[in-house]
Design a protein around this motif. Structure first.
Motif, short mmCIF file in Angstrom:
data_model
loop_
_atom_site.label_atom_id
_atom_site.label_comp_id
_atom_site.label_asym_id
_atom_site.label_seq_id
_atom_site.Cartn_x
_atom_site.Cartn_y
_atom_site.Cartn_z
N PRO A 20 28.90 57.49 11.28
CA PRO A 20 29.46 57.89 12.57
C PRO A 20 28.75 59.12 13.14
CG PRO A 20 31.21 57.41 11.01
CD PRO A 20 29.93 57.43 10.23
N GLY A 21 28.25 58.98 14.34
CA GLY A 21 27.55 60.09 15.00
C GLY A 21 26.08 60.18 14.67
N GLY A 22 25.61 59.38 13.72
CA GLY A 22 24.20 59.40 13.36
C GLY A 22 23.92 60.26 12.14
N ALA A 23 22.80 59.99 11.50
CA ALA A 23 22.45 60.65 10.25
C ALA A 23 22.35 62.16 10.39
CB ALA A 23 21.14 60.08 9.71
N SER A 24 21.97 62.66 11.58
CA SER A 24 21.78 64.10 11.76
C SER A 24 23.07 64.89 11.60
CB SER A 24 21.18 64.38 13.14
OG SER A 24 22.06 63.99 14.17
N THR A 25 24.22 64.22 11.73
CA THR A 25 25.51 64.91 11.58
C THR A 25 25.81 65.26 10.14
OG1 THR A 25 26.76 62.85 11.30
CG2 THR A 25 26.45 63.66 13.56
N GLY A 26 25.18 64.55 9.21
CA GLY A 26 25.52 64.73 7.81
C GLY A 26 26.78 64.02 7.40
N ASN A 27 27.39 63.26 8.32
CA ASN A 27 28.63 62.56 7.98
C ASN A 27 28.43 61.55 6.87
OD1 ASN A 27 30.34 63.83 9.81
ND2 ASN A 27 29.90 62.39 11.46
N GLN A 28 29.51 61.25 6.20
CA GLN A 28 29.50 60.15 5.25
C GLN A 28 29.38 58.84 6.03
OE1 GLN A 28 32.34 60.25 1.97
NE2 GLN A 28 32.89 62.33 2.55
N SER A 29 29.04 57.79 5.31
CA SER A 29 28.90 56.49 5.95
C SER A 29 30.13 55.64 5.70
CB SER A 29 27.66 55.76 5.42
OG SER A 29 27.76 55.57 4.02
N VAL A 30 30.30 54.64 6.55
CA VAL A 30 31.38 53.67 6.43
C VAL A 30 30.77 52.33 6.05
CG1 VAL A 30 33.30 52.51 7.60
CG2 VAL A 30 32.74 54.89 8.16
N THR A 31 31.26 51.74 4.98
CA THR A 31 30.78 50.43 4.57
C THR A 31 31.40 49.38 5.47
OG1 THR A 31 30.59 51.17 2.28
CG2 THR A 31 30.60 48.80 2.65
N GLU A 32 30.57 48.55 6.09
CA GLU A 32 31.03 47.54 7.04
C GLU A 32 30.36 46.20 6.76
OE1 GLU A 32 31.65 50.39 10.98
OE2 GLU A 32 29.90 49.08 10.87
N ILE A 33 30.98 45.16 7.28
CA ILE A 33 30.31 43.85 7.36
C ILE A 33 30.03 43.61 8.84
CG2 ILE A 33 30.49 41.36 6.96
CD1 ILE A 33 32.35 41.95 4.64
N VAL A 34 28.77 43.41 9.18
CA VAL A 34 28.36 43.27 10.57
C VAL A 34 27.79 41.87 10.80
CG1 VAL A 34 27.90 45.74 10.73
CG2 VAL A 34 26.04 44.18 10.15
N ARG A 35 27.68 41.52 12.10
CA ARG A 35 27.23 40.19 12.52
C ARG A 35 27.99 39.10 11.77
NH1 ARG A 35 22.72 43.33 12.11
NH2 ARG A 35 22.13 42.50 10.08
N PRO A 36 29.32 39.18 11.84
CA PRO A 36 30.12 38.30 10.99
C PRO A 36 30.38 36.91 11.59
CG PRO A 36 31.57 39.74 12.20
CD PRO A 36 30.16 40.13 12.59
N THR A 37 30.59 35.98 10.71
CA THR A 37 31.21 34.70 11.05
C THR A 37 32.57 34.70 10.36
OG1 THR A 37 29.08 33.57 11.16
CG2 THR A 37 31.04 32.19 10.87
N VAL A 38 33.62 34.54 11.16
CA VAL A 38 34.97 34.71 10.64
C VAL A 38 35.72 33.38 10.72
CG1 VAL A 38 37.15 35.98 10.89
CG2 VAL A 38 34.97 37.11 11.43
N THR A 39 36.34 33.00 9.63
CA THR A 39 37.17 31.80 9.58
C THR A 39 38.59 32.20 9.21
OG1 THR A 39 35.30 30.45 8.86
CG2 THR A 39 37.52 29.55 8.49
N VAL A 40 39.56 31.82 10.05
CA VAL A 40 40.97 32.08 9.75
C VAL A 40 41.48 30.94 8.89
CG1 VAL A 40 43.28 32.41 10.70
CG2 VAL A 40 41.28 33.41 11.87
#
Length: 612
Positions: free
Chosen positions: A119-139
Motif C-alpha cells: 500500500p502506497g508503494g515500496a518507498s513508504t516502507g509499508n508491509q505488503s498485503v498478500t492478494e490473489i489478482v486477476r481472478p476467476t471466481v466460481t460461486v
C-alpha cells in the motif's frame, strides 16, 4: 507532520485503500504450472507468500467481506478448515478491480495469481498485503455460515511490538518466520485477511474525515485520564491500537462520530486488512455503537496580575477563506484565557493556497484579531516577518509563517528595524544585557537547516520592566518517515535529520543570548514536530540552554497531538535556566482539538505562566 490532509486526499483519489493496479507489487516470475492449494499455503509463515507470482487454481473459501468501493475492489475469503500452524493466516484478499459479484457467505473457488501488494508503494516502507489478482471466481454455494471470528483482545495481543529486522535484508522483517505469540505485529500479520472480532473497546483517535477511528484492545496500556493511549518512548509501543473502517454502505449506516475516551461498544467484526495509512485495520462488516465517554474540552486558568502567560497554537493553515476564525477566537479567549503572548504557527498569506506571489498575511491576522475582540478578548497587536515566496514549505502558495500576537495592555514589543526574510538576527551585549540586532527577525534564514522549511521568528518583549526573548518555531514535518507498522523494524525516521539541524541552530542562538546575559529569560516554543524524549528535543536542550516544560507534567499528561491511536507531544515550550530556576512557572497542555472529531486544528495549544 502535515496539519492538513491535501497529500492524503490526493493519494486516496489514486488508491482508496490498496489497489493492486496502481501500487508496487513484490512478485516472483510467474510460472505456467498451477497446483491446487489452500489459503494457508498462499499466506505461508512469513509476511511474503512462498507462492508470490504463481498461478494458483481452485483455492476455496467462504466470503467474509466485500469491498465494492474505491479502487481496491474485491473480497476476502477464509478457509474454515485450518491448519495447525498459528503463523499461517486462513484468510486472503481477492482483488477483482471492478465490483465483485459475490456476497458474504458464498462458498467460492478462486483461480488467479498470487501477488504481494505494498500500500502506497515500496518507498513508504509499508508491509505488503498478500492478494490473489486477476481472478476467476466460481460461486459454489451461498448462505454458508462464516468461519468463527478470531478474538483480538488484551490476552491475545503480545506486549512486545515487533522483532528486530534482518540486517542482511536492510532491516526488513519480511523474511522472518512469524512469531504471533511473541510480537504484536506478527500476531496481526498472522491474521491478515481473516475474520476477526473485538469487543467493547476505548476510542484512542477520534473519527476522521475519511470515516476511520482507532481503538485499543488493551484498556490499561499507557492510558491516561482522558481516555487516550500515550506515546512516551520509541521502545514502548502501544500494541493494542487498531484502526477501524466500515464495509457498511454509508446510506445504510453512517460511520459513527467518536471522540477519544468514547467506547465502541458491542461487537465489531470483519476481515483484518492492512492499509496505507495506519497499517492493520479491522474492516468492519458488523460495527459496534459509540458510547459517550464524557471527554470535554479543557480550559486553563487565567494568569495572575504578576504572571506572564506565553502560549503556542498551531492554527492549521489559517487563511481568509477559512470559516474557523470565530472558533479559534473562542478557544483563545475562552479556553486559553487570553494569554499575554501567543505564538501562532501555520498562518497563511492573504489568499491562502492561491499561488500568485502574495506573501503578506495582514488580512489573515487582522481577521483573527477582530474575531478575538468579538469573542470578548483583548485587541491584540502582532508582529511577524513575511517569508520569501514559496521558500518556507507547507501548502504550496500558502506561505505559512509564525506570528506573534501580544496584548499591548500587558506587554510591550521592542521594535528594532532590520528583520526580513533573508537577514539573520544577531545578539549584542549592551550595558550588561542581551539585545537583538533586529526585532522581529529570523534565525539564520540562509542556513541549509531551514531549506523549504519555516524559519524561527524571534521577538523581544517587555513585561513589568523585564525583557523576555521569545523564539517561535515550526520545525520540519515528519513526512517521509516510515510508519510504526513498517516492514522495517525499527522504522527509519528520515525526516528527523533536518529537525536535528534546526534544533542545533536554535540552541546555538539561545546560547548566544545567554552568553551575553546569563540570566536572560528566553522561551523557545511552537510546533516542533517531535517528541519530548526525541533527539530533536535533546539538541534544543543541549548544554542546559533550554528545558522542555512539558516534562514538568506527569508522563500520562504529555501530549498535544493524537495520531494513529497515539497521544503524543509534537508541540513544546522550552525555557531558559533563569525561568526554570524561579520555580514558579506552570505549564498546561490545553486539550481542545486533538482528541475530538469536530476539531478546528489537529494540535492542542499550550500555555506557560511565570513571573519574570
Amino acid at each position: 507532520m502535515p496539519s492538513k490532509s491535501s497529500a492524503r486526499t490526493a493519494a486516496l483519489t489514486v488508491a482508496a485503500v490498496c489497489s493492486a493496479v496502481s501500487a508496487v507489487a513484490l512478485t516472483a516470475p510467474a510460472h505456467a504450472d498451477a497446483a491446487p492449494v489452500r489459503i494457508h499455503d498462499v499466506q505461508g509463515t512469513t509476511r511474503l507468500s512462498p507462492l508470490a507470482g504463481r498461478l494458483v487454481t481452485d483455492v476455496t473459501g467462504i466470503v467474509t467481506g466485500v469491498r465494492s468501493y474505491g479502487s481496491s475492489r474485491g473480497f476476502w475469503m477464509q478457509d474454515p478448515q485450518t491448519d495447525d500452524d498459528p503463523a499461517t493466516s486462513e484468510g486472503v484478499f481477492v482483488f477483482t478491480s471492478s465490483a465483485p459479484k459475490v456476497a458474504v457467505g458464498d462458498a467460492v473457488k478462486v483461480t488467479g495469481t498470487v501477488s504481494e501488494y505494498v500500500p502506497g508503494g515500496a518507498s513508504t516502507g509499508n508491509q505488503s498485503v498478500t492478494e490473489i489478482v486477476r481472478p476467476t471466481v466460481t460461486v459454489v454455494s451461498s448462505g454458508n455460515e462464516l468461519p468463527a471470528a478470531t478474538v483480538v483482545d488484551s490476552r491475545s495481543v503480545p506486549d512486545r511490538y515487533a522483532p528486530a529486522g534482518d540486517e542482511a535484508a536492510g532491516g526488513s522483517v519480511n523474511g522472518l518466520t512469524l512469531r504471533p505469540r511473541a510480537y504484536a505485529l506478527d500476531h496481526y500479520e498472522s491474521l491478515e485477511g481473516m475474520n476477526v472480532r473485538i469487543g467493547s473497546s476505548r476510542v484512542v483517535t477520534a473519527t476522521d474525515p475519511y470515516d476511520e477511528l482507532w481503538v485499543t484492545v488493551k484498556p490499561h496500556e499507557n492510558d491516561n485520564r482522558r481516555g487516550g493511549a500515550v506515546y512516551g518512548s520509541y521502545t514502548d509501543q502501544n500494541t493494542g491500537r487498531l484502526q477501524i473502517q466500515s464495509l457498511i454502505p454509508a446510506a445504510t449506516r453512517p460511520f459513527p462520530t467518536a471522540h477519544v475516551g468514547d467506547v465502541l461498544e458491542g461487537t465489531t467484526e470483519g476481515p483484518l486488512d492492512y492499509s496505507q495509512y495506519g497499517g492493520y485495520t479491522l474492516t468492519a462488516r458488523t460495527l459496534g455503537t459509540v458510547a459517550d465517554g464524557g471527554t470535554e474540552r479543557e480550559t486553563t486558568r487565567a494568569q495572575a496580575r504578576g504572571e506572564l502567560a506565553v502560549a503556542t497554537y498551531n492554527v492549521e493553515n489559517l487563511d481568509p477563506s477559512d470559516d474557523t476564525f470565530a472558533a479559534h477566537a473562542r478557544a483563545i479567549v475562552g479556553n486559553l484565557r487570553s494569554p499575554d503572548i501567543l505564538s501562532l504557527e501555520e498562518v497563511q498569506d492573504n489568499n491562502g493556497a492561491t499561488d500568485d506571489g502574495t506573501v503578506a498575511a495582514d488580512e489573515t491576522v487582522g481577521e483573527l484579531i477582530d474575531a478575538i475582540v468579538a469573542a470578548g478578548g483583548p485587541r491584540y497587536d502582532w508582529r511577524s516577518v513575511d517569508p520569501a515566496d514559496k521558500a518556507d514549505g507547507g501548502e504550496p502558495g500558502g506561505n505559512i509563517r509564525q506570528v506573534f500576537l501580544f496584548n499591548p495592555e500587558r506587554v510591550s514589543f521592542t521594535d528594532r528595524a532590520g528583520g526580513d526574510a533573508t537577514t539573520a538576527v544577531g545578539v549584542e551585549k549592551v550595558r550588561g544585557k542581551a539585545r537583538l540586532t533586529a526585532s522581529p527577525a529570523r534565525i539564520a534564514p540562509a542556513d541549509a537547516a531551514w531549506e523549504n522549511s519555516r524559519k524561527p521568528l524571534v521577538g523581544e518583549f517587555v513585561f513589568r520592566g523585564r525583557t523576555v526573548f521569545v523564539v517561535a518555531n515550526h520545525f520540519a514535518s515528519k513526512g517521509g518517515d516510515q510508519g510504526l507498522t513498517s516492514q522495517y523494524q525499527p522504522p527509519v525516521r528520515s525526516s528527523e535529520t533536518q529537525r536535528h539541524r534546526q534544533a542545533a541552530a536554535v540552541n546555538s542562538f539561545v546560547k548566544d543570548v545567554l552568553k551575553a546575559q546569563r540570566n536572560a529569560d528566553v522561551i523557545a516554543l511552537g510546533d516542533l514536530n517531535d517528541f519530548e524524549f526525541s533527539r530533536t528535543t535533546q539538541l534544543l536542550e543541549d548544554g542546559g540552554a533550554l528545558w522542555s516544560a512539558i516534562k514538568s507534567l506527569p508522563r500520562s499528561e504529555r501530549y498535544t497531538y493524537v495520531y494513529q491511536g497515539n497521544s503524543q507531544a509534537l508541540d513544546q515550550i522550552l525555557v531558559s535556566p533563569s525561568i526554570r530556576a524561579k520555580g514558579s512557572f506552570t505549564y498546561d497542555s490545553v486539550h481542545i482539538n486533538a482528541e475530538f472529531a469536530d476539531q478546528i486544528s489537529d494540535h492542542d495549544p499550550q500555555v506557560l505562566r511565570f513571573r519574570p
